[in-house]
Motif scaffolding. Structure first.
Motif, PDB file in Angstrom:
ATOM      1  N   PRO A 210     -19.137 -50.036 -29.796  1.00 32.98           N
ATOM      2  CA  PRO A 210     -18.510 -50.155 -28.463  1.00 32.98           C
ATOM      3  C   PRO A 210     -17.234 -49.327 -28.329  1.00 32.98           C
ATOM      4  CG  PRO A 210     -19.141 -52.310 -29.295  1.00 32.98           C
ATOM      5  CD  PRO A 210     -19.271 -51.361 -30.433  1.00 32.98           C
ATOM      6  N   PHE A 211     -16.456 -49.278 -29.393  1.00 35.20           N
ATOM      7  CA  PHE A 211     -15.218 -48.498 -29.378  1.00 35.20           C
ATOM      8  C   PHE A 211     -15.524 -47.007 -29.322  1.00 35.20           C
ATOM      9  CE2 PHE A 211     -11.673 -46.348 -31.575  1.00 35.20           C
ATOM     10  CZ  PHE A 211     -10.607 -46.792 -30.813  1.00 35.20           C
ATOM     11  N   ARG A 212     -16.498 -46.562 -30.110  1.00 33.79           N
ATOM     12  CA  ARG A 212     -16.871 -45.147 -30.112  1.00 33.79           C
ATOM     13  C   ARG A 212     -17.377 -44.706 -28.745  1.00 33.79           C
ATOM     14  NH1 ARG A 212     -21.113 -44.424 -32.893  1.00 33.79           N
ATOM     15  NH2 ARG A 212     -21.463 -46.460 -33.855  1.00 33.79           N
ATOM     16  N   ASP A 213     -18.241 -45.504 -28.148  1.00 31.39           N
ATOM     17  CA  ASP A 213     -18.794 -45.150 -26.837  1.00 31.39           C
ATOM     18  C   ASP A 213     -17.694 -45.042 -25.790  1.00 31.39           C
ATOM     19  OD1 ASP A 213     -21.330 -45.164 -27.931  1.00 31.39           O
ATOM     20  OD2 ASP A 213     -21.814 -47.193 -27.246  1.00 31.39           O
ATOM     21  N   MET A 214     -16.738 -45.949 -25.852  1.00 28.61           N
ATOM     22  CA  MET A 214     -15.634 -45.975 -24.895  1.00 28.61           C
ATOM     23  C   MET A 214     -14.763 -44.732 -25.020  1.00 28.61           C
ATOM     24  SD  MET A 214     -12.653 -48.862 -24.772  1.00 28.61           S
ATOM     25  CE  MET A 214     -12.028 -48.358 -26.392  1.00 28.61           C
ATOM     26  N   VAL A 215     -14.387 -44.385 -26.243  1.00 27.32           N
ATOM     27  CA  VAL A 215     -13.529 -43.222 -26.470  1.00 27.32           C
ATOM     28  C   VAL A 215     -14.259 -41.936 -26.103  1.00 27.32           C
ATOM     29  CG1 VAL A 215     -12.341 -41.882 -28.244  1.00 27.32           C
ATOM     30  CG2 VAL A 215     -12.141 -44.371 -28.228  1.00 27.32           C
ATOM     31  N   ARG A 216     -15.516 -41.840 -26.479  1.00 23.36           N
ATOM     32  CA  ARG A 216     -16.294 -40.634 -26.194  1.00 23.36           C
ATOM     33  C   ARG A 216     -16.392 -40.401 -24.683  1.00 23.36           C
ATOM     34  NH1 ARG A 216     -20.971 -41.935 -28.584  1.00 23.36           N
ATOM     35  NH2 ARG A 216     -20.092 -41.387 -30.623  1.00 23.36           N
ATOM     36  N   ALA A 217     -16.609 -41.462 -23.927  1.00 22.15           N
ATOM     37  CA  ALA A 217     -16.709 -41.335 -22.470  1.00 22.15           C
ATOM     38  C   ALA A 217     -15.390 -40.861 -21.868  1.00 22.15           C
ATOM     39  CB  ALA A 217     -17.128 -42.670 -21.861  1.00 22.15           C
ATOM     40  N   ALA A 218     -14.274 -41.380 -22.361  1.00 22.30           N
ATOM     41  CA  ALA A 218     -12.973 -41.013 -21.816  1.00 22.30           C
ATOM     42  C   ALA A 218     -12.615 -39.561 -22.111  1.00 22.30           C
ATOM     43  CB  ALA A 218     -11.896 -41.939 -22.374  1.00 22.30           C
ATOM     44  N   LEU A 219     -13.115 -39.030 -23.214  1.00 25.55           N
ATOM     45  CA  LEU A 219     -12.780 -37.668 -23.620  1.00 25.55           C
ATOM     46  C   LEU A 219     -13.758 -36.624 -23.088  1.00 25.55           C
ATOM     47  CD1 LEU A 219     -11.713 -38.282 -27.329  1.00 25.55           C
ATOM     48  CD2 LEU A 219     -10.246 -37.460 -25.492  1.00 25.55           C
ATOM     49  N   ARG A 220     -14.841 -37.070 -22.465  1.00 23.32           N
ATOM     50  CA  ARG A 220     -15.900 -36.129 -22.093  1.00 23.32           C
ATOM     51  C   ARG A 220     -15.400 -35.042 -21.154  1.00 23.32           C
ATOM     52  NH1 ARG A 220     -19.693 -39.532 -20.038  1.00 23.32           N
ATOM     53  NH2 ARG A 220     -20.447 -39.899 -22.146  1.00 23.32           N
ATOM     54  N   HIS A 221     -14.581 -35.396 -20.186  1.00 25.88           N
ATOM     55  CA  HIS A 221     -14.122 -34.424 -19.197  1.00 25.88           C
ATOM     56  C   HIS A 221     -12.600 -34.411 -19.116  1.00 25.88           C
ATOM     57  CE1 HIS A 221     -18.273 -34.056 -18.133  1.00 25.88           C
ATOM     58  NE2 HIS A 221     -18.339 -35.262 -17.613  1.00 25.88           N
ATOM     59  N   SER A 222     -11.931 -34.338 -20.236  1.00 23.51           N
ATOM     60  CA  SER A 222     -10.472 -34.312 -20.235  1.00 23.51           C
ATOM     61  C   SER A 222      -9.967 -33.532 -21.434  1.00 23.51           C
ATOM     62  CB  SER A 222      -9.909 -35.742 -20.258  1.00 23.51           C
ATOM     63  OG  SER A 222     -10.345 -36.444 -21.398  1.00 23.51           O
ATOM     64  N   GLY A 223      -8.742 -33.065 -21.309  1.00 26.39           N
ATOM     65  CA  GLY A 223      -8.132 -32.322 -22.399  1.00 26.39           C
ATOM     66  C   GLY A 223      -7.297 -33.191 -23.301  1.00 26.39           C
ATOM     67  N   GLY A 224      -7.223 -34.470 -22.981  1.00 22.08           N
ATOM     68  CA  GLY A 224      -6.448 -35.388 -23.800  1.00 22.08           C
ATOM     69  C   GLY A 224      -6.665 -36.813 -23.353  1.00 22.08           C
ATOM     70  N   LEU A 225      -6.181 -37.725 -24.167  1.00 24.20           N
ATOM     71  CA  LEU A 225      -6.317 -39.150 -23.871  1.00 24.20           C
ATOM     72  C   LEU A 225      -5.061 -39.872 -24.303  1.00 24.20           C
ATOM     73  CD1 LEU A 225      -8.174 -41.471 -22.913  1.00 24.20           C
ATOM     74  CD2 LEU A 225      -8.983 -41.681 -25.275  1.00 24.20           C
ATOM     75  N   ARG A 226      -4.448 -40.580 -23.358  1.00 25.70           N
ATOM     76  CA  ARG A 226      -3.318 -41.449 -23.681  1.00 25.70           C
ATOM     77  C   ARG A 226      -3.870 -42.824 -23.994  1.00 25.70           C
ATOM     78  NH1 ARG A 226      -0.742 -45.500 -20.960  1.00 25.70           N
ATOM     79  NH2 ARG A 226       1.472 -45.842 -21.389  1.00 25.70           N
TER      80      ARG A 226
END
Length: 503
Positions: free
Chosen positions: A238-254
């Motif tokens: 669940p954690f991997r899926d969440m992070v992967r989705a957030a990073l799919r179309h962005s140059g960074g993640l806060r």
């Protein structure tokens, strides 16, 4: 462009105002869809197009209010999207939609099923056997609500394509990072994630924070925490899926409250945050997954490492290339004086303020003190709090004068209070821009001189959190066009023109 979380909210009114209390952190809120950019709009019949334009006109009327009415906005936008969804897609578009659904798999199906049930039955009177995604009647109800399930899946696909377009256009325009998304610390206790992921979340527990100088009664965020034992048993999927989705179309993640990947303040249901306790997580596994997904996406990670933090944690994150967060008002030496710019961390995002603090103009004029007194958030006498606040501000003003960013006390020749305030806001941003921080941020409210806090931690209905429209010093709502054309915006942007400051 660092944005607040765009996580999914409730699919129907009432919609949660806070982007930090979503129903799902993997999927996105369709409130952010730009209907005009959905390709099928171009092929609508004359009658359907006229109806979409009528709904858009009614939605624009909401911009005149100083309060954000998400329920009204979504009611209108959903009607328009249903008209567009009913129009047949081209063969190519249909194939792209099918590919998206296949990629997102069962997680998307579960989210769409939850959304369909909520749209149809609300949140209180669900059919028996669908209490969780593993319920014995879920497949049957999903079949009964097939059209609603399909609509929810289509909305997520439209969002995915529009996020991809936004990121591409920003990078093509010259931004090195483009969008930097924000990952909330948790989810709503009765939302899509808790429904679909079951016992991966602890029951009868909420997440919060222990008391600190800004929230002396502690905080209860009303969100269930991950269970560390179940995350491990699930191989952290669940954690991997969440992070992967957030990073799919962005140059960074806060990562909001990144300390939560190390330990979280668990508060038993019905108890005060004062009676909470820390529960630890396997931070090596969680941070390892985070860095792996960031490397795959070629994106950077910013950790909000504020509040009560064990010193070794910041070293651990820095050694792995995770940027920290430095807020000017929190950067003090042991004797309480403001930290010199050269002594800031390099691996950090530095800014004057953040969404949990008042805009800088509001802080300088004491707006935050008025709000906290009005809401009874102090545990010490108000006079003591005011003296401490004024002393803190004066220490900062002295630091600005020492660097020549403000004239000496009494030497300011400007007779315009507004101009003096703007000059001080610019001086504070010049101070931050002189640090070696890898990134320097300007909060949008600071660009326009807004004084009202967007969020007051420790409150729920007592304050209009996340409901205030962006406004200027006169509290009149502003549009994006006002920001782009503003002279004050250009002035503040020049104040953080770093040149060679960053090393």
């Amino acid at each position: 462009m660092l944005i607040n979380p765009v996580h999914a909210a409730e699919p129907s009114a009432p919609m949660e105002a806070s982007p930090y209390l979503p129903t799902s952190r993997r999927f996105v809120n369709p409130l952010y869809i730009r209907v005009e950019d959905v390709p099928e709009v171009a092929y609508l019949s004359v009658g359907d197009r006229a109806e979409v334009e009528r709904l858009a006109a009614k939605a624009r009327e909401l911009n005149d209010s100083d309060r954000i009415d998400r329920d009204a906005a979504w009611t209108l936008k959903e009607q328009a999207l249903r008209i567009v969804h009913a129009h047949p897609m081209s063969t190519r578009r249909a194939a792209l939609f099918e590919a998206f659904c296949e990629r997102e798999g069962q997680g998307l199906v579960d989210f769409a099923t939850w959304s369909a049930i909520v749209r149809t039955h609300g949140t209180q009177t669900w059919p028996e056997g669908v209490e969780t995604s593993a319920g014995d009647r879920v497949a049957e109800v999903r079949s009964e609500l097939a059209d609603e399930v399909s609509f929810a899946m289509w909305l997520q696909w439209v969002l995915d394509t529009q996020l991809a377009t936004a990121q591409r256009e920003l990078t093509e325009a010259g931004m090195s990072l483009g969008v930097v998304q924000d990952l909330a610390v948790g989810v709503h206790p009765t939302g899509a994630d808790t429904w679909s992921l079951g016992d991966a979340f602890a029951r009868g527990i909420t997440v919060g924070a222990p008391p600190d100088p800004y929230n002396q009664r502690g905080q209860d965020w009303g969100q269930p925490p991950w269970r560390p034992d179940r995350l491990e048993e699930l191989a952290y999927a669940p954690f991997r899926d969440m992070v992967r989705a957030a990073l799919r179309h962005s140059g960074g993640l806060r990562i909001d409250h990144i300390i939560g990947l190390f330990r979280l303040w668990w508060v038993p249901a019905g108890e005060s945050p004062l009676n909470g306790t820390y529960v630890r997580y396997d931070h090596d596994a969680l941070i390892g997954i985070l860095m792996l997904e960031a490397a795959r996406a070629q994106a950077l990670i910013i950790g909000e490492d504020l509040g009560t933090v064990e010193p070794w944690v910041r070293t651990y994150l820095s050694e792995r290339g995770v940027l920290g967060t430095s807020i000017l008002w929190f950067e003090n030496t042991e004797d309480g004086t403001p930290r010199d710019p050269k002594d800031y961390r390099r691996l950090c995002l530095a800014s004057v303020t953040t969404h949990d603090l008042p805009p800088t103009a509001g802080y300088l004029t004491g707006e935050h003190m008025r709000i906290r007194e009005e809401l009874d958030l102090f545990t010490r006498p108000v006079e003591v709090e005011r003296q401490a606040d004024e002393a803190e501000r004066e220490r900062m003003m002295q630091a600005l004068r020492r660097r020549g960013l403000l004239p000496e006390a009494g030497a300011d020749l400007s007779s315009d209070p507004g101009e003096r305030l703007r000059s001080t806001v610019e001086a504070l941003h010049r101070y931050v821009s002189a640090t070696p921080a890898a990134l320097v941020g300007i909060a949008v409210p600071d660009l326009v001189g807004d004084r009202r806090a967007m969020n007051q931690p420790g409150t729920h209905l007592e304050y209009p959190n996340w409901r205030l429209s962006l406004a200027g010093p006169d509290s009149r709502p502003l549009m994006l066009e006002d920001i782009v054309s503003s002279r004050q915006v250009r002035r503040l942007a020049r104040a953080v023109d770093r040149g060679d400051h960053s090393g």
